[in-house]
Scaffold this active site. Sequence first.
Site, short mmCIF file in Angstrom:
data_model
loop_
_atom_site.label_atom_id
_atom_site.label_comp_id
_atom_site.label_asym_id
_atom_site.label_seq_id
_atom_site.Cartn_x
_atom_site.Cartn_y
_atom_site.Cartn_z
N LYS A 112 0.88 -1.16 -0.03
CA LYS A 112 0.09 -0.08 0.00
C LYS A 112 0.80 1.30 -0.11
CE LYS A 112 -4.34 -2.07 1.68
NZ LYS A 112 -5.21 -2.19 0.76
N LYS A 196 -4.04 -9.03 -6.44
CA LYS A 196 -5.16 -9.49 -5.58
C LYS A 196 -6.63 -8.46 -6.07
CE LYS A 196 -5.99 -8.02 -1.12
NZ LYS A 196 -7.44 -7.68 -0.86
N LYS A 199 -10.76 -3.85 -2.87
CA LYS A 199 -11.71 -2.88 -3.13
C LYS A 199 -11.42 -1.21 -3.09
CE LYS A 199 -13.33 -3.71 1.42
NZ LYS A 199 -12.26 -3.14 2.43
#
Length: 331
Positions: A112, A196, A199
């Site tokens: 991230k 992956k 969302k």
Amino acid sequence: MKKIMLTGIKPTGNLTLGNYIGVLKHLKDYQDEYESYIFIADLHALTLPIDPKILNQNTRDIVAFYLASGLDFNKSHIFLQSSVSEHAELNSIMINYLYMGELSRMTQFKEKSKNMNYSAIGLGLFAYPVLMASDIILYDADIVPVGEDQRQHVELTRDLVRRFNSRYNTDVLKEPKAIVNKTGKRIMSLSDPLKKMSKSDPKGDIYLKDDEKTIRKKIMSAVTDSDCKIIYDKENKPGISNLLTIYSSLKDISIEEAEKEFENANYGTFKRAVADAVVNELLPFQERYNQIINSNLINEALIKGRDAAKIKANAKLKEIQKVVGLYEIKQ
Ligand code: ATP
Ligand code: MG
């Protein structure tokens, strides 16, 4: 006494088929056997920038999806992380028992933050596993159902529990166990099957709110390879393997059974069958969601869940405060 289950989803975006197959679909199976704490990780959703209005809507949505998945709020405690202040309080204690080195090695943090300027990475993103460990510890959770990607954070929680208990020569903290389903533990993006499905990073996602036409279109155009065999081979055939995973977990069959079913089929036939399976699962689910989303059930569930969670969490927090030597004022 019943064993304790805990799990959560962050309201960072529209829920995906990955969230559904990885965890959501299975939660109702625990609610009779386990004392279940199922929350919306809204504090965790602040670890990356998010529009307040969207955060609000997503939060409501997840409650509705939890209920639509078959969870009964009279059996499972469904609550907001932010409505039980003990999560944040325990976080400020536990933050002292996890180390910079181990936090910087977490895959989620690396992924991230990889495109971010180091000096502008929020502390919350780095310390994410501390809050997650606090979430788990507060309820003495025995099991934590998660997708494969979150297993590492549960493992770190186990390290923290052992470290803390041994430092204070106590057994006040319970070691949790991650439960990852055999099939569907990591659903990949349809447009980039090496990534992956997430969302908060939409790319080739199927959303739980997508309409039938969109779902079919996305699956029919899923990236595959040019060899025409329908076999599970994650390395050489990540796209087909991902579709096999989706199909087998929705049909509750093994990958081998799914391979057998499509032994002589071509990619078109196979993709149509996958699309049928997804549509057959999601349409009734969406119907239940639509009945719930504007009803008072959401508030009702959240009040009931908060009150039950608060009692459990507060008792645990008090125990931990005592162990570390925080002074208790006598009334
Ligand atoms: P974000 O991008 O904000 O991290 P996310 O889609 O990864 O969103 P989370 O809220 O982080 O969702 O995770 C909720 C649960 O869904 C976790 O248990 C996680 O392991 C599981 N999960 C998330 N993505 C997948 C996936 N692609 N396949 C299977 N399980 C998944
Ligand atoms: Mg995630």
